[in-house]
Design an enzyme around this catalytic site. Sequence first.
Site, PDB file in Angstrom:
ATOM      1  N   SER A   1       0.843  -1.324   0.086  1.00  0.00           N
ATOM      2  CA  SER A   1       0.041   0.061  -0.047  1.00  0.00           C
ATOM      3  C   SER A   1       0.751   1.397  -0.134  1.00  0.00           C
ATOM      4  O   SER A   1       0.534   2.316  -0.734  1.00  0.00           O
ATOM      5  CB  SER A   1      -0.863   0.112   1.161  1.00  0.00           C
ATOM      6  OG  SER A   1      -1.981  -1.362   1.371  1.00  0.00           O
TER       7      SER A   1
ATOM      8  N   ILE B   1      -0.481  -7.010  11.006  1.00  0.00           N
ATOM      9  CA  ILE B   1      -0.204  -7.836  12.111  1.00  0.00           C
ATOM     10  C   ILE B   1       0.948  -8.540  12.042  1.00  0.00           C
ATOM     11  O   ILE B   1       1.412  -9.185  13.210  1.00  0.00           O
ATOM     12  CB  ILE B   1      -1.530  -8.785  12.261  1.00  0.00           C
ATOM     13  CG1 ILE B   1      -1.595  -9.899  11.317  1.00  0.00           C
ATOM     14  CG2 ILE B   1      -2.716  -8.070  12.580  1.00  0.00           C
ATOM     15  CD1 ILE B   1      -2.547 -10.857  11.739  1.00  0.00           C
ATOM     16  N   ASP B   2       1.607  -8.735  10.921  1.00  0.00           N
ATOM     17  CA  ASP B   2       2.773  -9.598  10.946  1.00  0.00           C
ATOM     18  C   ASP B   2       3.967  -8.873  11.469  1.00  0.00           C
ATOM     19  O   ASP B   2       5.260  -9.636  11.446  1.00  0.00           O
ATOM     20  CB  ASP B   2       3.024  -9.935   9.225  1.00  0.00           C
ATOM     21  CG  ASP B   2       1.913 -10.970   8.805  1.00  0.00           C
ATOM     22  OD1 ASP B   2       1.311 -11.561   9.507  1.00  0.00           O
ATOM     23  OD2 ASP B   2       1.558 -10.870   7.354  1.00  0.00           O
TER      24      ASP B   2
ATOM     25  N   ARG C   1      -2.024 -34.302  25.507  1.00  0.00           N
ATOM     26  CA  ARG C   1      -1.987 -34.037  24.169  1.00  0.00           C
ATOM     27  C   ARG C   1      -0.837 -33.155  23.734  1.00  0.00           C
ATOM     28  O   ARG C   1      -0.566 -32.397  24.722  1.00  0.00           O
ATOM     29  CB  ARG C   1      -3.574 -33.513  23.888  1.00  0.00           C
ATOM     30  CG  ARG C   1      -4.607 -34.518  23.540  1.00  0.00           C
ATOM     31  CD  ARG C   1      -5.703 -33.910  23.101  1.00  0.00           C
ATOM     32  NE  ARG C   1      -6.771 -34.952  22.925  1.00  0.00           N
ATOM     33  CZ  ARG C   1      -8.193 -34.761  23.341  1.00  0.00           C
ATOM     34  NH1 ARG C   1      -8.938 -33.615  23.673  1.00  0.00           N
ATOM     35  NH2 ARG C   1      -8.916 -35.673  23.340  1.00  0.00           N
TER      36      ARG C   1
ATOM     37  N   MET D   1      -7.425  -5.427  40.808  1.00  0.00           N
ATOM     38  CA  MET D   1      -7.620  -6.319  39.410  1.00  0.00           C
ATOM     39  C   MET D   1      -6.513  -5.708  38.600  1.00  0.00           C
ATOM     40  O   MET D   1      -6.386  -6.483  37.648  1.00  0.00           O
ATOM     41  CB  MET D   1      -9.162  -6.028  38.840  1.00  0.00           C
ATOM     42  CG  MET D   1      -9.391  -4.429  38.634  1.00  0.00           C
ATOM     43  SD  MET D   1     -10.327  -4.187  37.343  1.00  0.00           S
ATOM     44  CE  MET D   1      -9.715  -4.695  35.691  1.00  0.00           C
TER      45      MET D   1
END
Length: 790
Positions: free
Chosen positions: A124, A168-169, A204, A666
């Site tokens: 872009s 995001i990469d 697992r 919190m």
Amino acid sequence: MAQPESKKIFFENLSGAGKAIAVLTSGGDAQGMNAAVRAVVRMGLYVGAKVYFIHEGYQGMVDGGENIVEASWESVSSMLQVGGTVIGSARCKEFRSHEGRLKAAHNLVQQGITNLCVIGGDGSLTGANLFREEWSGLLTELVEQGLIEADAVQKYSALHIVGMVGSIDNDFCGTDMTIGTDSALHRIIEVVDAIMTTAQSHQRTFVLEVMGRHCGYLALVSALACGADWVLIPEMPPEDGWEDKMCEKLSATRSRGTRLNIIIVAEGAIDRHGKPITSGIVKDLVVKCLGFDTRVTILGHVQRGGTPSAFDRILASRMGVEAVLALLETTANTPACVVSLCGNQSVRLPLMECVQMTQEVQRAMDGKRFEEAVRLRGRSFENNLRTYKLLAHRKPESELPVSNFNVAVLNVGAPAAGMNAAVRSAVRVGISEGHKMFAVNDGFEGFYKGQIKEIKWADVGGWTGQGGTLLGTKRTLPGKHVDKIAEQMRMHNINALLIIGGFEAFLSLLELLTARGKYDEFCVPMVMVPATVSNNVPGSDLSIGADTALNAITATCDRIKQSASGTKRRVFIIETMGGYCGYLASVGGLAAGADAAYIYEEPFDIRDLQANVEHLTEKMKTSIQRGLVLRNENCNDNYTTDFIYQLYSEEGRGVFDSRKNVLGHMQQGGAPSPFDRNFGTKITAKAMQWVSKKLVETYRQDEGRVFANTEDSCCLLGMRRRALVFQPVVQLKDETDFVHRIPKEQWWLKLRPLMKILAKYKTSYDVSDSGQLMHVVRNRPKDSDASVAM
């Protein structure tokens, strides 16, 4: 609530009057893009420019019409917390053609737009630069075709481009972190944490496939953040025979009593010969060789979705404001630039230099020059890879160096998310360096009581994602018990101390340094790693735990504001932690879109409170329905949360009503954020390597003991701007306000005017770090393994 006068730099000379700025998002969406759009719009309007949305990216620019819409202040309200991009993004083949760009130029000229802010990836941004280079030729063609007047060529002679990287990469060279990466890591780690519980129940193995067709950043950092057993990334394919090594590693992990295995695969993972390694291939391999019950989870577009993290909101807001400043300062000869993050600073870099560097990484990978590809990604990437290998793969006992040194690690002060990741890192790096590691329970209180035991490699397995502190921690300082602590150090032959904690840890090191005059036992290397939600430790811009607390504040503020949707106008008064340090209130306010944040460092009086109420009253008369005000718990003895709530309730009567919330503990709880896991892991690994170096330097062969009594053998390791720095604690005394337990100078105060500008207050903004166009060189600006970007 004005900034101290010495901090102010006005920029009235950067007026945007008469200028038109357009903002668009292009390519793949990323969380935080909306925060960037909001910042561009509000900063543009603030300086007097006209600002336009271009909907649907370059497609909207080519199609024109209703896709190009003038923005108002209210049009970007309530979008800070929304994921994706509300103005839309689309890939546009037409813009790649000359005819498409000609249409786009015509549509921009019709609106008088000559300033573009493009939020997207390298494709872009490359397209935007080409558009800029062709601009004058495109206008000439439009005149020849009779579509625009001849004087328009002179009036709109130059197109100015500023880019922000939304991906995001995190695959763009020149910035430590791209918009959306931190949020994507949040999505991945949320899934991994959830999967770990079910995997443990059934013994697992899980193979997780994450995004990253050409860049393994998400896979690598999430593997580091969750302590994965194996990771496969495109930049560094495994050596031939990796299948057997991986199965041996998984089998060895199970033999030590672990009930699960996690393998993370980047979608673009390949072997040394360029053959893809898919999650399915890895699963089949594990089942065939080991017979383990193995499942595959492909995260897919979950990673792009959801609410942006606090980090991405702050990053995008800072970049958006910086982008507008860059557009205001640009001239016809200024090259297109990209706004980047280096350490905790916004910088500007030539767009095409960054693009070319990014393309160079891909060429290295295509040419199977993988070591070069890793190096070109930057030192932060290299450091992530090195640290992962160090912590995930245990060397056989026969290959470990034998140091005969004993190192103790302990937590001091209040709990902070990420402390466990830091302890795990210290223990495993220490063992890799050949030391015997000792864990001290309950800080110095446990130390003088003898709650000290050796801790092994397997003992810290699975600690990375645990909140709080598994070792326990106390605020007790060592001063009153130095004799007993010295005795315990003698009994266990402790040769070095690594302390993870907040302001109490800093005070503890000062007390132990003083005790060296009486007790030789404290003449050993001692180092502290800052870990506190308050982020009030001198000598470091950031502390472990502060990012998790910010995310807790931001998420809670989002929910609180949402509770008022559909009701009458309402203002929320939120009290945050931090002692006398206003970091959480200020930066949390920026991330949550607060209208005001009251802190101790910036004195305020009743006139300021009244002005804030009047400001909110004016805003509430528009379409804005909700207000948010944050208050640091110790900002003022008299203007308490109750007082401010009652004042707002009374003065806002008839316009809005008020509610108050005290967030309390919190902010200290919950699982650590990806940032805190990785920051804690990497900074503590560096601290442990410093300890090893100091042990060798200070070992007296003739006496058979370690003896360190210089100032530089008692240090705090902190992040300062762009680097991790070891600083003797005695030298930090002059930088510290001991009465209020805060540093005298705090970098984040420069962000406060930004929050006020985005809340429509007239203020000044410190632009002393802005305006300088830097250049990209190899391993720069990703040259700091201290980067805020992990």
